[in-house]
Write an enzyme that holds these catalytic residues in place. Structure first.
Site, PDB file in Angstrom:
ATOM      1  N   GLY A 126      28.781  41.530  47.483  1.00  0.00           N
ATOM      2  CA  GLY A 126      28.839  42.583  48.509  1.00  0.00           C
ATOM      3  C   GLY A 126      28.668  42.077  49.925  1.00  0.00           C
ATOM      4  O   GLY A 126      28.379  42.841  50.845  1.00  0.00           O
ATOM      5  N   GLY A 128      31.134  40.384  51.466  1.00  0.00           N
ATOM      6  CA  GLY A 128      32.461  40.203  52.061  1.00  0.00           C
ATOM      7  C   GLY A 128      32.948  38.777  51.920  1.00  0.00           C
ATOM      8  O   GLY A 128      33.807  38.328  52.676  1.00  0.00           O
ATOM      9  N   LEU A 129      32.400  38.032  50.947  1.00  0.00           N
ATOM     10  CA  LEU A 129      32.782  36.622  50.775  1.00  0.00           C
ATOM     11  C   LEU A 129      33.553  36.403  49.467  1.00  0.00           C
ATOM     12  O   LEU A 129      33.594  35.297  48.941  1.00  0.00           O
ATOM     13  CB  LEU A 129      31.547  35.717  50.830  1.00  0.00           C
ATOM     14  N   SER A 130      34.121  37.457  48.921  1.00  0.00           N
ATOM     15  CA  SER A 130      35.037  37.340  47.773  1.00  0.00           C
ATOM     16  C   SER A 130      34.391  36.910  46.478  1.00  0.00           C
ATOM     17  O   SER A 130      34.946  36.092  45.742  1.00  0.00           O
ATOM     18  CB  SER A 130      36.121  36.303  48.062  1.00  0.00           C
ATOM     19  N   SER A 131      33.233  37.458  46.195  1.00  0.00           N
ATOM     20  CA  SER A 131      32.590  37.089  44.931  1.00  0.00           C
ATOM     21  C   SER A 131      33.446  37.519  43.743  1.00  0.00           C
ATOM     22  O   SER A 131      33.540  36.797  42.743  1.00  0.00           O
ATOM     23  CB  SER A 131      31.197  37.709  44.845  1.00  0.00           C
ATOM     24  N   ASP A 176      42.121  37.276  48.970  1.00  0.00           N
ATOM     25  CA  ASP A 176      40.928  36.627  48.416  1.00  0.00           C
ATOM     26  C   ASP A 176      41.272  35.742  47.222  1.00  0.00           C
ATOM     27  O   ASP A 176      40.808  34.608  47.104  1.00  0.00           O
ATOM     28  CB  ASP A 176      39.910  37.684  47.967  1.00  0.00           C
TER      29      ASP A 176
HETATM   30  C1  GLA Z   1      38.798  42.712  50.608  1.00  0.00           C
HETATM   31  C2  GLA Z   1      40.088  42.687  49.790  1.00  0.00           C
HETATM   32  C3  GLA Z   1      41.177  41.864  50.484  1.00  0.00           C
HETATM   33  C4  GLA Z   1      41.351  42.288  51.955  1.00  0.00           C
HETATM   34  C5  GLA Z   1      39.993  42.364  52.648  1.00  0.00           C
HETATM   35  C6  GLA Z   1      40.116  42.936  54.041  1.00  0.00           C
HETATM   36  O1  GLA Z   1      38.231  41.446  50.668  1.00  0.00           O
HETATM   37  O2  GLA Z   1      39.855  42.154  48.517  1.00  0.00           O
HETATM   38  O3  GLA Z   1      42.382  41.986  49.781  1.00  0.00           O
HETATM   39  O4  GLA Z   1      42.052  43.485  52.051  1.00  0.00           O
HETATM   40  O5  GLA Z   1      39.070  43.156  51.929  1.00  0.00           O
HETATM   41  O6  GLA Z   1      40.826  42.092  54.870  1.00  0.00           O
END
Ligand code: GLA
Length: 368
Positions: A126, A128-131, A176
């Site tokens: 959570g 915003g680092l693509s876990s 991501d």
């Molecule tokens: C999340 C989504 C991505 C992208 C970002 C916002 O990380 O998984 O595909 O849309 O938000 O840039």
């Protein structure tokens, strides 16, 4: 393999053996990412500039076994073991991400033999680092190794995204999963999400980024993200275009015909695409003052036009700029999470430390 990746791999193997009583057959890892520029452009056919993270990611260990058709999954992060059946749908649990990948890749094999999975993560959830993308990519890599398949990194990214869209139910773009599967940790990656053309974009060595968690976590499967996707679709319909990225800066005047909210959403996407292209040029020229300015403009656009920042991330960005950063912005899906701050290499550590000291709830996640 970097030292941090080797350590994660060892830890997950040990955890697998401790939990299941035998060593795993395969292991795999995948990194998280910080996004430097290009937010909410990926599901609009636009440009993005993420950077996979060194040492922050997910490691997975796997082995066949257990009841036919069953998946036994254990995670250090969630401190739980979950047992799922290969025939199940999503249930809003962390193991959904695994189950979606396994169902897409190895349903027949698991129906016959069962599967055991251990997972550890060094990424905060959570933030915003693509876990979740790192989890999907690591899982698909492990499945490919276990069942002797060789999908390309681009194929893995595409599959991971469709698991997230179609199984987990999150209408994300491909940034991501692409960054996690294709990118080189520590280097930025420019991606045109319309045709998946990409190129590495190295960051000058005399500059660094600090990633600071604001203390407020998002949950992207909640409303906000899907609402933005729907608002962009509504703006497209009103403007008679297929994707907002069909429009460029010359079209900004057309937005006056839209209701205010849709006009602001479209303006964010159009101007953000431009910032990514300008940012790529600035990176190539080593012009980090311009790059920083673009980051700060991106934050303002997320705040004023896209309405996805929160007071805690706004305050961190403001404090970073006041303390001499070249630029700062909220990163990732939004509604909280982390900010990324750019400064000269020599200044970045003390800057990160000062910000964390001053803002209650903030914590330093990485210097890169
Ligand atoms: C999340 C989504 C991505 C992208 C970002 C916002 O990380 O998984 O595909 O849309 O938000 O840039």
């Amino acid at each position: 393999m970097s030292g941090a990746t080797r350590e994660m791999t060892q830890r997950v193997s040990t955890a697998f053996e401790a939990h299941f009583g035998a060593p795993p057959e395969v292991t795999a890892t995948a990194p998280g990412r910080v996004n430097l520029l290009g937010e909410h452009t990926d599901y609009n056919g636009g440009y993005v500039l993420p950077m996979p993270l060194r040492g922050l990611g997910v490691a997975i260990a796997m082995g066949r076994g257990g009841a036919p058709g069953g998946i036994e999954a254990w995670s250090d992060t969630f401190h739980t073991a979950e047992t799922r059946a290969i025939t199940e749908g999503r249930e809003g649990r962390w193991s959904d991400y695994l189950l979606g990948c396994i169902r897409a890749e190895a349903a027949a094999e698991v129906a016959e033999q069962g599967l055991r999975v251990a997972l550890i993560t060094t990424l905060p959830m959570g933030a915003g680092l693509s876990s979740s993308a790192a989890l999907e990519v690591a899982c698909l890599r492990a499945l490919a190794a276990l069942y002797g398949r060789a999908p390309s990194p681009v194929e893995i990214a595409i599959r991971a995204r469709s698991v997230e869209n179609d199984f987990v139910g999150m209408p994300c773009g491909i940034m991501d999963q692409f960054a996690s599967s294709i990118g080189d940790p520590g280097n930025a990656l420019f991606l045109d999400t319309r045709n998946l053309d990409y190129q590495p974009a190295p960051v000058p060595a005399d500059h660094g980024f600090a990633i600071v968690h604001s203390g407020t976590s998002h949950q992207l499967t909640e409303d906000g993200y899907a609402t933005r996707v729907a608002e962009c679709a509504a703006a497209c319909e009103a403007l008679g275009v297929e994707m907002l990225s069909d429009l460029g800066p010359d079209d900004l005047g057309r937005l006056a015909a839209l209701p205010d909210l849709l006009g602001r959403r479209a303006r964010h996407v159009i101007t953000e695409n431009r910032r990514v292209l300008d940012g790529l040029e600035a990176l190539k020229a080593g012009d980090m003052v311009t790059f920083g300015r673009l980051m700060s403009e991106s934050h303002a656009s997320q705040r004023d036009d896209y309405d996805i920042t929160v007071p805690e991330t706004d305050a961190l960005v403001e404090a970073a700029l006041a303390a001499g950063a070249f630029g700062a912005r909220q990163t990732g899906g939004g509604f909280g999470g982390a900010v990324v701050i750019l400064a000269a290499k020599t200044a970045i550590e003390p800057l990160g430390a000062t910000l964390v000291e001053r803002q209650p709830g903030a914590r330093l996640l990485a210097i890169t």
